[in-house]
Write an enzyme that holds these catalytic residues in place. Structure first.
Site, short mmCIF file in Angstrom:
data_model
loop_
_atom_site.label_atom_id
_atom_site.label_comp_id
_atom_site.label_asym_id
_atom_site.label_seq_id
_atom_site.Cartn_x
_atom_site.Cartn_y
_atom_site.Cartn_z
N TYR A 53 1.03 -1.08 -0.02
CA TYR A 53 0.01 0.08 0.16
C TYR A 53 0.93 1.23 -0.07
O TYR A 53 1.85 1.28 0.57
CB TYR A 53 -0.92 -0.02 1.48
CG TYR A 53 -1.96 1.12 1.49
CD1 TYR A 53 -2.74 1.35 0.48
CD2 TYR A 53 -1.68 2.22 2.22
CE1 TYR A 53 -3.55 2.67 0.70
CE2 TYR A 53 -2.50 3.33 2.67
CZ TYR A 53 -3.56 3.39 1.65
OH TYR A 53 -4.42 4.52 1.68
N LYS A 63 3.59 9.06 9.00
CA LYS A 63 3.43 8.62 10.31
C LYS A 63 4.31 8.91 11.40
O LYS A 63 3.92 9.93 12.02
CB LYS A 63 3.16 6.67 10.38
CG LYS A 63 2.06 6.70 9.28
CD LYS A 63 1.68 5.38 9.17
CE LYS A 63 0.45 5.18 8.34
NZ LYS A 63 0.42 4.25 7.34
N ASP A 118 9.01 2.82 0.33
CA ASP A 118 8.05 3.40 0.89
C ASP A 118 8.01 2.77 2.39
O ASP A 118 7.85 1.89 2.57
CB ASP A 118 6.55 2.91 0.45
CG ASP A 118 5.53 3.59 1.13
OD1 ASP A 118 5.79 4.04 2.55
OD2 ASP A 118 4.47 3.70 0.77
C1 LIG Z 1 -0.09 4.61 5.81
C2 LIG Z 1 0.68 4.42 4.55
C3 LIG Z 1 0.46 5.30 3.20
C4 LIG Z 1 -0.10 6.50 3.35
O1 LIG Z 1 -0.22 7.32 4.24
P1 LIG Z 1 -1.39 8.44 4.75
O2 LIG Z 1 -0.81 9.24 5.47
O3 LIG Z 1 -2.34 7.39 5.30
O4 LIG Z 1 -1.71 8.98 3.45
C5 LIG Z 1 1.67 5.09 2.45
N1 LIG Z 1 2.34 3.79 2.50
C6 LIG Z 1 2.36 3.23 3.49
C7 LIG Z 1 3.37 2.01 3.57
C8 LIG Z 1 1.40 3.43 4.66
O5 LIG Z 1 1.49 2.44 5.63
#
Ligand SMILES: *Cc1c(COP(=O)(O)O)cnc(C)c1O
Length: 437
Positions: free
Chosen positions: A145, A267, A239
């Site tokens: 994701y 985060k 990511d």
């Molecule tokens: C949470 C998440 C995102 C998206 O971040 P948001 O602040 O919710 O838009 C992207 N990549 C990973 C791996 C994530 O866990």
């Protein structure tokens, strides 16, 4: 446990907000609940709902709360910062401080841009990779994701997996065509793809996937990806929105000793306030406007409150490196005891973990692919969720998410978690016995 107020709020919520929630997993649909619990407050390792029930929080806002809720030093800084005004649309000194702090932890990041969410940061990093290479297509992995921008939503993990359909509607065929999705962990497929398709701008990956449940990555796999992307002149994007500052100060790239071209963060770098960031090599990052022609902007990018909370959180992590030892050891001890219980009750379950992240899959076999995650038992997971909730522990309302352990989870929380787990396993073992009869 009385959760009547949550039920009443949910009835209202459904009339004003699609599905009653602002992010799908929150609805508790995939664990067969009629309504979610509405949270009134959080403190330390605990959450409190609208009926006054207390829960041990195993979600940690999906990652940011590595120090728990309202960590005193972070709270104090934020309160102070609020007095100075909350958004200016002009640069502040603190943004520079946070950029320097992130750089000091991530040697691969020479320059950094801040955003308001991880979604924006991932989206911008893909655009940047396209501009840098002059190529169009991107490669991502099924179950990983990277936020909810169009090109990254194709086969994109937790939120979508939870609701059966793996792709979102509303995405054009053109976008789908430009997004190549490959199975995570299958290097040969990636190699074939990169060698035969010459219009690929980037490979984006969660180095430690945590959005199809936690999957344990092998270092050699990432090393091979680094090697081939370098050879094929494809931008490698890590990511690390979850793994950054969670797995270690320098994220998964530090643990595995691999240098990506671009890194996406989020985060933890906002200490619980809205944030995202992306950074990497100077020659790529300097394509961003106003230096170059790749547009990236945001009214609340680098928001002073988020930045202040981020600086404080990262500084605390940097000064007290025993925090990582603490959360990792706590998690490992917990998992050892869960594994004992799995054995004791002969439960078809296995636990994946990395640092302070873990997922319990109700699957006999070790889960190392998306397919195995999908075929793990949904009903048992719902029993787990339910039983834990009744016992005052809130675990992820989807089998495709990770549990997050924070610095402030204490022995009592862990004991409570194990008691809930044992009760869960008793129920599941009873159920298995009855079905065998
Ligand atoms: C949470 C998440 C995102 C998206 O971040 P948001 O602040 O919710 O838009 C992207 N990549 C990973 C791996 C994530 O866990």
């Amino acid at each position: 446990m009385n959760t009547n107020n949550s039920k009443i709020i949910y009835e209202k919520a459904k009339k004003a907000i699609p599905g009653g929630v602002n992010s799908p997993v929150r609805a508790f649909q995939s664990v067969d609940k009629e309504y979610p619990i509405f949270i009134k407050s959080g403190n330390g390792s605990k959450l409190y709902d609208e009926d006054g029930n207390e829960y041990v929080d195993m979600i940690g806002s999906w990652g940011p709360m590595i120090l728990g809720h309202n960590y005193p030093q972070v709270l104090e800084i934020v309160k102070k910062e609020l007095e100075n005004g909350t958004s200016f649309g002009l640069p502040t000194k603190k943004e520079v401080e946070l950029a320097e702090l992130v750089k000091s932890c991530f040697p691969s990041i020479e320059k950094l841009r801040l955003t308001t969410s991880g979604t924006e940061a991932a989206m911008a990093s893909v655009r940047l990779a396209r501009a840098f290479t002059g190529k169009n297509k991107i490669v991502k992995f099924e179950g990983c994701y990277h936020g909810h921008s169009d090109s990254l939503l194709v086969k994109a993990g937790s939120g979508l997996l939870t609701f059966v359909h793996q792709d979102s509607n509303g995405i054009t065929e053109g976008v789908v065509k430009d997004t190549i999705t490959l199975p995570f962990g299958d290097f040969e497929k990636l190699k074939e793809t990169l060698e035969s398709e010459k219009d690929i701008a980037c490979v984006i990956i969660e180095p430690i996937p945590a959005n199809m449940g936690l999957i344990e990555t092998k270092k050699e796999y990432l090393e091979k990806i680094r090697e081939i992307t370098k050879k094929e002149k494809v931008v490698l994007i890590f990511d690390e929105v979850i793994s950054g500052f969670r797995i270690s100060l320098g994220g998964a790239q530090e643990v595995f000793g691999i240098t990506p071209d671009l890194t996406v963060l989020g985060k933890i770098i906002g200490g619980g306030y809205p944030v995202g960031g992306f950074g990497g090599k100077k020659e790529i990052m300097d394509l961003i406007s106003p230096v170059g022609n790749v547009y990236h902007a945001g009214t609340l990018s680098g928001n002073p409150i988020s930045v202040a909370a981020g600086i404080e959180t990262i500084s605390i992590l940097k000064k007290n490196t025993e925090i990582y030892e603490n959360i990792n050891t706590k998690t490992e001890n917990l998992i050892n005891q869960i594994n004992e219980l799995i054995k004791k009750y002969s439960i078809p379950a296995s636990v994946n973990h990395f640092g302070s992240l873990f997922t319990i899959f109700f699957s006999k076999e070790k889960v190392d692919t998306l397919e195995k995650a999908i075929s793990s038992n949904d009903e048992f997971y719902s029993i787990y969720f339910d039983t834990m909730l009744e016992n005052g522990i809130i675990v992820p309302p989807s089998k495709y998410e990770a549990h997050f352990i924070s610095y402030v989870h204490n022995n009592e929380d862990m004991e409570k978690f194990l008691t809930g787990t044992e009760k869960t396993f008793e129920k599941i073992s009873e159920k298995i016995k009855n079905e065998e009869k």
